[in-house]
Write a protein that holds these residues in place. Structure first.
Motif, PDB file in Angstrom:
ATOM      1  N   PHE A  93       0.843  -1.204   0.000  1.00  0.00           N
ATOM      2  CA  PHE A  93       0.000   0.000   0.000  1.00  0.00           C
ATOM      3  C   PHE A  93       0.875   1.250   0.000  1.00  0.00           C
ATOM      4  CE2 PHE A  93      -3.867  -2.003   2.426  1.00  0.00           C
ATOM      5  CZ  PHE A  93      -4.144  -2.773   1.318  1.00  0.00           C
ATOM      6  N   SER A  94       1.838   1.289   0.908  1.00  0.00           N
ATOM      7  CA  SER A  94       2.674   2.466   1.068  1.00  0.00           C
ATOM      8  C   SER A  94       3.470   2.758  -0.203  1.00  0.00           C
ATOM      9  CB  SER A  94       3.629   2.267   2.252  1.00  0.00           C
ATOM     10  OG  SER A  94       4.446   3.400   2.439  1.00  0.00           O
ATOM     11  N   LYS A  95       4.087   1.718  -0.757  1.00  0.00           N
ATOM     12  CA  LYS A  95       4.862   1.909  -1.981  1.00  0.00           C
ATOM     13  C   LYS A  95       3.967   2.359  -3.130  1.00  0.00           C
ATOM     14  CE  LYS A  95       8.264  -0.328  -4.975  1.00  0.00           C
ATOM     15  NZ  LYS A  95       7.672   0.191  -6.227  1.00  0.00           N
ATOM     16  N   GLY A  96       2.763   1.790  -3.215  1.00  0.00           N
ATOM     17  CA  GLY A  96       1.845   2.174  -4.281  1.00  0.00           C
ATOM     18  C   GLY A  96       1.430   3.634  -4.194  1.00  0.00           C
ATOM     19  N   ILE A  97       1.203   4.106  -2.961  1.00  0.00           N
ATOM     20  CA  ILE A  97       0.857   5.521  -2.765  1.00  0.00           C
ATOM     21  C   ILE A  97       2.004   6.415  -3.188  1.00  0.00           C
ATOM     22  CG2 ILE A  97       0.320   7.297  -1.042  1.00  0.00           C
ATOM     23  CD1 ILE A  97      -1.111   5.072   0.563  1.00  0.00           C
ATOM     24  N   VAL A  98       3.210   6.124  -2.713  1.00  0.00           N
ATOM     25  CA  VAL A  98       4.371   6.950  -3.031  1.00  0.00           C
ATOM     26  C   VAL A  98       4.653   6.939  -4.530  1.00  0.00           C
ATOM     27  CG1 VAL A  98       6.872   7.156  -2.733  1.00  0.00           C
ATOM     28  CG2 VAL A  98       5.408   6.745  -0.742  1.00  0.00           C
ATOM     29  N   ASP A  99       4.610   5.770  -5.146  1.00  0.00           N
ATOM     30  CA  ASP A  99       4.853   5.675  -6.589  1.00  0.00           C
ATOM     31  C   ASP A  99       3.846   6.496  -7.382  1.00  0.00           C
ATOM     32  OD1 ASP A  99       6.953   3.995  -6.078  1.00  0.00           O
ATOM     33  OD2 ASP A  99       5.926   2.155  -6.712  1.00  0.00           O
ATOM     34  N   THR A 100       2.588   6.430  -6.962  1.00  0.00           N
ATOM     35  CA  THR A 100       1.536   7.165  -7.672  1.00  0.00           C
ATOM     36  C   THR A 100       1.703   8.669  -7.496  1.00  0.00           C
ATOM     37  OG1 THR A 100      -0.028   5.335  -7.452  1.00  0.00           O
ATOM     38  CG2 THR A 100      -0.954   7.520  -7.843  1.00  0.00           C
ATOM     39  N   LEU A 101       1.972   9.112  -6.279  1.00  0.00           N
ATOM     40  CA  LEU A 101       2.155  10.546  -6.045  1.00  0.00           C
ATOM     41  C   LEU A 101       3.366  11.080  -6.798  1.00  0.00           C
ATOM     42  CD1 LEU A 101       1.333  10.807  -2.222  1.00  0.00           C
ATOM     43  CD2 LEU A 101      -0.092  11.544  -4.150  1.00  0.00           C
ATOM     44  N   GLU A 102       4.450  10.337  -6.818  1.00  0.00           N
ATOM     45  CA  GLU A 102       5.636  10.782  -7.544  1.00  0.00           C
ATOM     46  C   GLU A 102       5.345  10.890  -9.046  1.00  0.00           C
ATOM     47  OE1 GLU A 102       8.873   8.204  -6.579  1.00  0.00           O
ATOM     48  OE2 GLU A 102       9.188   9.083  -4.584  1.00  0.00           O
ATOM     49  N   ALA A 103       4.643   9.895  -9.589  1.00  0.00           N
ATOM     50  CA  ALA A 103       4.292   9.947 -11.016  1.00  0.00           C
ATOM     51  C   ALA A 103       3.392  11.131 -11.316  1.00  0.00           C
ATOM     52  CB  ALA A 103       3.611   8.633 -11.418  1.00  0.00           C
ATOM     53  N   TRP A 104       2.401  11.379 -10.462  1.00  0.00           N
ATOM     54  CA  TRP A 104       1.477  12.497 -10.671  1.00  0.00           C
ATOM     55  C   TRP A 104       2.209  13.836 -10.605  1.00  0.00           C
ATOM     56  CZ3 TRP A 104      -0.452  16.197  -6.991  1.00  0.00           C
ATOM     57  CH2 TRP A 104      -1.518  16.965  -7.457  1.00  0.00           C
ATOM     58  N   LEU A 105       3.102  13.987  -9.650  1.00  0.00           N
ATOM     59  CA  LEU A 105       3.857  15.232  -9.510  1.00  0.00           C
ATOM     60  C   LEU A 105       4.754  15.482 -10.711  1.00  0.00           C
ATOM     61  CD1 LEU A 105       4.792  14.856  -5.748  1.00  0.00           C
ATOM     62  CD2 LEU A 105       3.373  16.700  -6.716  1.00  0.00           C
ATOM     63  N   GLU A 106       5.227  14.408 -11.331  1.00  0.00           N
ATOM     64  CA  GLU A 106       6.120  14.535 -12.484  1.00  0.00           C
ATOM     65  C   GLU A 106       5.376  14.460 -13.808  1.00  0.00           C
ATOM     66  OE1 GLU A 106       8.985  11.459 -11.876  1.00  0.00           O
ATOM     67  OE2 GLU A 106       9.678  12.294  -9.960  1.00  0.00           O
ATOM     68  N   HIS A 107       4.032  14.471 -13.733  1.00  0.00           N
ATOM     69  CA  HIS A 107       3.181  14.437 -14.928  1.00  0.00           C
ATOM     70  C   HIS A 107       3.444  13.198 -15.793  1.00  0.00           C
ATOM     71  CE1 HIS A 107       2.016  18.521 -13.881  1.00  0.00           C
ATOM     72  NE2 HIS A 107       3.301  18.838 -13.821  1.00  0.00           N
ATOM     73  N   LYS A 108       3.707  12.091 -15.117  1.00  0.00           N
ATOM     74  CA  LYS A 108       3.906  10.826 -15.804  1.00  0.00           C
ATOM     75  C   LYS A 108       2.643   9.963 -15.677  1.00  0.00           C
ATOM     76  CE  LYS A 108       8.908  10.619 -14.933  1.00  0.00           C
ATOM     77  NZ  LYS A 108       9.993   9.832 -14.265  1.00  0.00           N
ATOM     78  N   PRO A 109       2.500   8.940 -16.514  1.00  0.00           N
ATOM     79  CA  PRO A 109       1.326   8.060 -16.390  1.00  0.00           C
ATOM     80  C   PRO A 109       1.275   7.433 -15.006  1.00  0.00           C
ATOM     81  CG  PRO A 109       2.475   7.660 -18.468  1.00  0.00           C
ATOM     82  CD  PRO A 109       3.360   8.581 -17.657  1.00  0.00           C
ATOM     83  N   LEU A 110       0.066   7.314 -14.472  1.00  0.00           N
ATOM     84  CA  LEU A 110      -0.093   6.700 -13.155  1.00  0.00           C
ATOM     85  C   LEU A 110       0.234   5.214 -13.235  1.00  0.00           C
ATOM     86  CD1 LEU A 110      -3.431   8.395 -12.025  1.00  0.00           C
ATOM     87  CD2 LEU A 110      -1.081   9.114 -11.541  1.00  0.00           C
ATOM     88  N   PRO A 111       1.018   4.701 -12.292  1.00  0.00           N
ATOM     89  CA  PRO A 111       1.451   3.294 -12.389  1.00  0.00           C
ATOM     90  C   PRO A 111       0.335   2.278 -12.173  1.00  0.00           C
ATOM     91  CG  PRO A 111       2.211   4.279 -10.335  1.00  0.00           C
ATOM     92  CD  PRO A 111       1.630   5.402 -11.143  1.00  0.00           C
TER      93      PRO A 111
END
Length: 324
Positions: free
Chosen positions: A301-319
């Motif tokens: 859960f934690s890794k999924g949240i961090v990965d998603t937020l990082e992708a969103w902040l960098e305007h990359k596709p959501l994982p």
């Protein structure tokens, strides 16, 4: 900090999310607020009204269309796991708000473990025996518990979790029977389980374990009539969804002694109110919805949240985009 996106995380009862990932990068680029206690009504709205991103731990915090309509700043919605039964995802999709989820981790495996912890704990009266020792006693009339070997285990729902529960039952030497709305003899036989009618399962099983998804066909599946069919020495176990059982009917049935015991991990209202009658029923073993709660699950859960937020902040596709 005022110009950074507001990220509001709800339902981290275990204070677990920060412990399992590196949040440094997200912390530098977001203002993050984590709520560890349940929020409802006005308190919930006040917590999320200015959120750019909302993150839910499982389905602990319901979000309906009316609430979503009053969140004009919302830009991303994220929940842990692959499914959320209390979120109106269509209301988000209609506003073109991206919806993401996370990997679920080994939640099925840990739910299987808890199911058997409840079966063994209840059938062997472990809580009572532990309390007896703590109070200075030794043994009492319940210190001669039954054996499970040779008894019938009725599994209602033979999906991933039900099948895993069945394998353990087989290892203990139990006779396995199953039923579900769409069960077939062939499908049951593939798991070395016998398919029977619901009435036969309820009347003949020593242990009855529920492993169905709650839906229109299964809501209230176990009511007063079904409970009255069970053996007086039966144990009813629910680690699935509370909606499968009529809670008031269960209370009445346990008071009447049919079934003899129940063990449940899921409730209509969670956390369970402190004055709820379910907390004080002597032949009911309860746990606070621990089925999916395990370190590997929350790490995912934690890794999924961090990965998603990082992708969103960098305007990359959501994982892990949500797929309705």
């Amino acid at each position: 900090m005022a110009n950074l996106p507001n990220v509001v995380i709800l339902g981290d009862y275990e204070h677990a999310l920060r412990r399992f990932s590196n949040w440094d990068k997200v912390d530098r680029q977001c203002h993050i607020t984590i709520h560890h206690e349940p929020l409802h009504g006005e308190a919930l709205y006040e917590a999320v009204k200015d959120a750019d991103v909302i993150v839910l731990v499982r389905d602990r915090t319901p979000f309906n269309e009316a609430l979503i309509a009053h969140l004009p700043k919302l830009k991303l919605f994220l929940f842990t796991g692959k499914r959320n039964g209390t979120l109106d995802a269509s209301a988000l999709i209609s506003r073109n708000i991206p919806v993401a989820c996370t990997p679920g981790g080994p939640s099925k495996e840990t739910t299987t473990e808890l199911t058997w912890a409840l079966i063994l704990g209840a059938s062997k009266h472990l809580v009572r025996q532990n309390n007896l020792l703590h109070s200075g006693g030794w043994r009492d009339e319940l210190s001669v518990p039954p054996m499970l070997s040779g008894e019938r285990l009725g599994i209602i729902g033979l999906g991933s979790i039900g099948s895993a529960v069945a394998k353990v039952g087989q290892a203990f030497g139990m006779e396995l029977v199953t039923w579900s709305p769409n069960m077939t003899t062939k499908r049951a036989a593939a798991q070395n389980v016998k398919s029977v009618g619901l009435e036969e399962l309820l009347k003949t099983s020593k242990v009855i374990s529920l492993h169905l998804v709650a839906g229109p066909k299964t809501k209230g599946l176990i009511g007063a009539q079904e409970l009255a069919m069970m053996r007086s020495d039966a144990l009813l176990v629910n680690t699935s969804r509370s909606a499968l059982i009529d809670t008031q009917a269960l209370q009445d049935a346990l008071a009447a002694g049919r079934p003899g015991q129940a063990a449940i991990d899921v409730f209509e209202i969670e956390p369970l109110p402190t004055n709820d009658a379910l907390r004080n029923i002597p032949n009911l073993l309860t746990t606070p919805h621990l089925g999916f709660v395990a370190e590997p699950v929350f790490a995912m859960f934690s890794k999924g949240i961090v990965d998603t937020l990082e992708a969103w902040l960098e305007h990359k596709p959501l994982p892990y985009p949500f797929e309705p």
